[in-house]
Scaffold this active site. Sequence first.
Site, PDB file in Angstrom:
ATOM      1  CG  MET A 190      -1.781  -4.661   1.415  1.00 12.30           C
ATOM      2  SD  MET A 190      -0.207  -4.781   0.621  1.00 12.30           S
ATOM      3  CE  MET A 190      -0.513  -6.213  -0.401  1.00 12.30           C
TER       4      MET A 190
ATOM      5  CG  ASP B 204      -5.427   5.316   6.999  1.00 11.19           C
ATOM      6  OD1 ASP B 204      -5.837   4.587   7.907  1.00 11.19           O
ATOM      7  OD2 ASP B 204      -4.299   5.169   6.488  1.00 11.19           O
TER       8      ASP B 204
ATOM      9  N   GLY C 197       0.840  -1.206   0.000  1.00  6.24           N
ATOM     10  CA  GLY C 197       0.000   0.000   0.000  1.00  6.24           C
ATOM     11  C   GLY C 197       0.874   1.255   0.000  1.00  6.24           C
ATOM     12  CG  HIS C 198       3.436   2.214   3.348  1.00  8.38           C
ATOM     13  ND1 HIS C 198       3.485   1.108   4.157  1.00  8.38           N
ATOM     14  CD2 HIS C 198       2.911   3.217   4.108  1.00  8.38           C
ATOM     15  CE1 HIS C 198       3.016   1.419   5.356  1.00  8.38           C
ATOM     16  NE2 HIS C 198       2.655   2.684   5.354  1.00  8.38           N
TER      17      HIS C 198
ATOM     18  CB  VAL D 128      -2.812  -1.816  -1.994  1.00  2.94           C
ATOM     19  CG1 VAL D 128      -2.109  -3.038  -2.572  1.00  2.94           C
ATOM     20  CG2 VAL D 128      -2.506  -0.584  -2.839  1.00  2.94           C
TER      21      VAL D 128
ATOM     22  CB  SER E 187       2.127  -1.164   9.498  1.00  3.58           C
ATOM     23  OG  SER E 187       2.467  -0.368   8.399  1.00  3.58           O
TER      24      SER E 187
END
Length: 281
Positions: free
Chosen positions: A184, A150, A36-37, A176, A186
């Site tokens: 996804m 988010d 995602g990042h 993602v 963390s």
Amino acid sequence: MLLINKVLEIREHVKNAKKEGKKVGLVPTMGFFHDGHLELMRQARKECDVVIVSIFVNPTQFGPGEDYEDYPRDLERDMQLAEEVGVDVIFNPSVEEMYPDGFSTYVEVKGITGKLCGRSRPGHFKGVATIVTKLFNSVQPDVAFFGQKDAQQVLVIKKMVKELNIDVEIRTVPIVREEDGIAMSSRNLYLNDEERKAARILYRSIQKAQQKVQEGERDVNSLKGAVIDMISSEPLAKIDYVELLTYPELEEKDVLEGKMLLALAVKIGKARLIDNAILEG
Ligand code: PAF
């Protein structure tokens, strides 16, 4: 790829890039990258001449008893992944650099922060708005990239940028997902195998709501009810909230009309997971 830790240094770097007419993109993150990042970075790479990724686990957006201390951190791994997608600069300030002794200035967006995650995590968005303002002022990017996972955070940041006249364009990048549909995050790292399987219920319940909308259901309570029933059938899942609110205003409504945000927060084991989708009536 450069590693910069100081505000004055990143500012100087960006000033020089802008003098050369370069477009500067910022991807604000708390590190421990997943795809995602990396997708945010790829989008930034496509659009900008200089891509800066900030990595800062921001203490002010974590409440007491939340996972600030445990939040996963691995700068070396992050730097390697960022380099692979063509990032130019990692900005990794220390807590002291961002919040020196005696720090006392905060940014607060009222209204939409009283709902969803803002209600469950009081003070969270004040921390987010403050650090994002500081990052924007430190880096002064032309464009900044955020993930739609988010969704509320993106709305808060867009409102803040507009109302405080901050000169930056906000880009939103779609969620993602892992192959099994899990968004996804963390925090997926906190899940053991059994909990990971249980976490699939979030996206499945979203798909269920999407299916019901396709079949013609427009009653907000029935749609929310279908999601709640499905998540409740998973013994490891504990619902924090399931909401269907107008988008982007985040107001309650009885009937699905226009765009509405279906947003969920569910605790599974130690992880508090969020997911969302825009439903259209
Ligand atoms: O989305 C995040 O990772 C964080 O909330 C952000 C925007 C980097 C601010 O700390």
